[in-house]
Design an enzyme around this catalytic site. Structure first.
Site, PDB file in Angstrom:
ATOM      1  N   GLU A 146      43.718  31.689  45.287  1.00  0.00           N
ATOM      2  CA  GLU A 146      44.860  32.446  44.775  1.00  0.00           C
ATOM      3  C   GLU A 146      45.921  32.595  45.854  1.00  0.00           C
ATOM      4  O   GLU A 146      45.598  32.797  47.030  1.00  0.00           O
ATOM      5  CB  GLU A 146      44.377  33.831  44.333  1.00  0.00           C
ATOM      6  CG  GLU A 146      45.464  34.745  43.794  1.00  0.00           C
ATOM      7  CD  GLU A 146      44.953  36.157  43.580  1.00  0.00           C
ATOM      8  OE1 GLU A 146      45.317  36.764  42.558  1.00  0.00           O
ATOM      9  OE2 GLU A 146      44.183  36.663  44.433  1.00  0.00           O
ATOM     10  N   HIS A 178      48.494  34.087  48.382  1.00  0.00           N
ATOM     11  CA  HIS A 178      48.537  35.330  49.152  1.00  0.00           C
ATOM     12  C   HIS A 178      49.804  35.363  50.000  1.00  0.00           C
ATOM     13  O   HIS A 178      49.772  35.613  51.214  1.00  0.00           O
ATOM     14  CB  HIS A 178      47.290  35.466  50.024  1.00  0.00           C
ATOM     15  CG  HIS A 178      46.100  35.998  49.287  1.00  0.00           C
ATOM     16  ND1 HIS A 178      45.391  35.230  48.385  1.00  0.00           N
ATOM     17  CD2 HIS A 178      45.507  37.218  49.278  1.00  0.00           C
ATOM     18  CE1 HIS A 178      44.409  35.957  47.877  1.00  0.00           C
ATOM     19  NE2 HIS A 178      44.460  37.173  48.408  1.00  0.00           N
ATOM     20  N   ASP A 191      40.442  35.157  49.414  1.00  0.00           N
ATOM     21  CA  ASP A 191      39.450  35.874  48.614  1.00  0.00           C
ATOM     22  C   ASP A 191      38.070  35.228  48.651  1.00  0.00           C
ATOM     23  O   ASP A 191      37.105  35.794  48.110  1.00  0.00           O
ATOM     24  CB  ASP A 191      39.922  35.977  47.159  1.00  0.00           C
ATOM     25  CG  ASP A 191      41.080  36.941  46.990  1.00  0.00           C
ATOM     26  OD1 ASP A 191      41.424  37.638  47.961  1.00  0.00           O
ATOM     27  OD2 ASP A 191      41.654  36.985  45.891  1.00  0.00           O
ATOM     28  N   HIS A 206      37.708  39.436  44.778  1.00  0.00           N
ATOM     29  CA  HIS A 206      38.871  39.231  43.903  1.00  0.00           C
ATOM     30  C   HIS A 206      38.742  40.215  42.755  1.00  0.00           C
ATOM     31  O   HIS A 206      37.817  40.109  41.928  1.00  0.00           O
ATOM     32  CB  HIS A 206      38.853  37.777  43.407  1.00  0.00           C
ATOM     33  CG  HIS A 206      39.954  37.387  42.486  1.00  0.00           C
ATOM     34  ND1 HIS A 206      41.274  37.345  42.847  1.00  0.00           N
ATOM     35  CD2 HIS A 206      39.910  36.975  41.184  1.00  0.00           C
ATOM     36  CE1 HIS A 206      42.007  36.924  41.828  1.00  0.00           C
ATOM     37  NE2 HIS A 206      41.201  36.705  40.805  1.00  0.00           N
ATOM     38  N   GLU A 246      39.971  40.774  39.923  1.00  0.00           N
ATOM     39  CA  GLU A 246      39.907  40.323  38.529  1.00  0.00           C
ATOM     40  C   GLU A 246      38.529  39.810  38.115  1.00  0.00           C
ATOM     41  O   GLU A 246      38.255  39.641  36.922  1.00  0.00           O
ATOM     42  CB  GLU A 246      40.955  39.228  38.293  1.00  0.00           C
ATOM     43  CG  GLU A 246      42.387  39.725  38.278  1.00  0.00           C
ATOM     44  CD  GLU A 246      43.042  39.776  39.649  1.00  0.00           C
ATOM     45  OE1 GLU A 246      44.278  39.768  39.720  1.00  0.00           O
ATOM     46  OE2 GLU A 246      42.305  39.826  40.667  1.00  0.00           O
ATOM     47  N   HIS A 272      47.651  43.671  47.725  1.00  0.00           N
ATOM     48  CA  HIS A 272      47.416  42.230  47.639  1.00  0.00           C
ATOM     49  C   HIS A 272      48.230  41.533  48.727  1.00  0.00           C
ATOM     50  O   HIS A 272      49.464  41.541  48.697  1.00  0.00           O
ATOM     51  CB  HIS A 272      47.819  41.688  46.265  1.00  0.00           C
ATOM     52  CG  HIS A 272      47.708  40.196  46.144  1.00  0.00           C
ATOM     53  ND1 HIS A 272      46.501  39.550  46.127  1.00  0.00           N
ATOM     54  CD2 HIS A 272      48.657  39.231  46.062  1.00  0.00           C
ATOM     55  CE1 HIS A 272      46.708  38.249  46.035  1.00  0.00           C
ATOM     56  NE2 HIS A 272      48.004  38.033  45.999  1.00  0.00           N
ATOM     57  N   GLU A 317      44.301  42.955  53.849  1.00  0.00           N
ATOM     58  CA  GLU A 317      43.826  41.571  53.916  1.00  0.00           C
ATOM     59  C   GLU A 317      44.395  40.841  55.134  1.00  0.00           C
ATOM     60  O   GLU A 317      43.695  40.032  55.772  1.00  0.00           O
ATOM     61  CB  GLU A 317      44.188  40.828  52.630  1.00  0.00           C
ATOM     62  CG  GLU A 317      43.363  41.272  51.437  1.00  0.00           C
ATOM     63  CD  GLU A 317      43.691  40.479  50.179  1.00  0.00           C
ATOM     64  OE1 GLU A 317      42.736  40.047  49.503  1.00  0.00           O
ATOM     65  OE2 GLU A 317      44.876  40.287  49.869  1.00  0.00           O
TER      66      GLU A 317
END
Length: 258
Positions: A33, A35, A44, A119, A121, A177, A182
């Site tokens: 994904e 970033h 992730d 992650h 989701e 995010h 992160e």
């Protein structure tokens, strides 16, 4: 002797010996994904794997290779599923993949299994994979498998640590995010994959209390980050990692006696 805790780096006999000795198996579940401009696409996957490796070393566990692809990026948690580089699975495929992996390691003899989300989701589909794998095992007369499911970031819950990380106030976990959390972890663990010169400073994203499909792309800050990585440091990443790992080690020992 092989001192690795990574299943993929063991021979089958080394792995089997760990399982026979009652090792806890850790399965990180990640994604590919976007970033932002400053971080790589597999954040992730890298971060939950690193967390699992640290935990496994503390409890003599085994880390199963990470599920590399996750459920579709949602706009209010990951920026949206329309960015180039984001590669996602449909729900049924993700559930089936997790179910198959769990079924296989149960067949190997694993009876203590921890799924670690990297992650957001993924979480409900991880739960479904666990439920189906548990039913599969019980239908074969295997009734002693125990599962734990967690998101590693939930263990960053010490107010003092949060104040140290965010002296100007936490912008909100819902917009973290590719932000400081992160980015700091990546600076500590994988600094060669971070380019802060490309980081964009912007206010935290503000979304309405609903989603639209197709999404209004203008709701997401252009870089794909939902909050600014400003203030990220490797030292903060080290603190985040230690706090999360220590918390998870404690609950693994509590629940599994590892």
């Amino acid at each position: 002797m092989n001192n690795s805790v990574l299943m993929a780096e063991m021979s089958w006999a080394e792995y089997q010996a760990r399982i026979d000795a009652g090792a806890v198996c850790f399965l990180p579940v990640g994604s590919l994904e976007q970033h932002g401009y400053h971080l790589c696409l597999n954040v992730d996957t890298l971060l939950p794997t690193a967390v699992c490796e640290k935990i496994a070393r503390a409890v003599n566990g085994v880390v199963v290779p990470c599920v590399q692809y996750g459920y579709k990026s949602q706009q209010r948690s990951g920026g949206g599923n329309y960015y180039p580089g984001t590669v996602s699975l449909d729900a049924g495929n993700l559930v089936g993949t997790i179910r198959d992996i769990l079924r296989e390691i149960i067949r190997h003899g694993a009876r203590k299994i921890v799924l670690v989300s990297g992650h957001y989701e993924n979480n409900m589909f991880m739960l479904e994979g666990i439920d189906l794998a548990r039913r599969d095992a019980e239908s074969r007369g295997v009734n002693d498998v125990r599962f734990m499911m967690l998101s590693y970031w939930d263990f960053l819950n010490d107010p003092g640590v949060i104040d140290t990380l965010y002296p100007d106030g936490l912008p909100g976990w819902d917009v973290e995010h590719a932000g400081l959390f992160e980015t700091s972890l990546m600076l500590h663990l994988y600094p060669h994959l971070v380019d802060l010169s490309k980081a964009v400073q912007h206010p935290p994203a503000k979304f309405p209390a609903y989603d639209m499909f197709p999404p209004h792309k203008e709701w997401t800050p252009a870089p794909g980050t939902l909050s600014s990585p400003q203030g990220s440091t490797a030292e903060k990443g080290e603190l985040i990692l230690k706090t999360c790992v220590d918390g998870i080690v404690a609950v693994v020992k509590k629940e599994f006696g590892a």
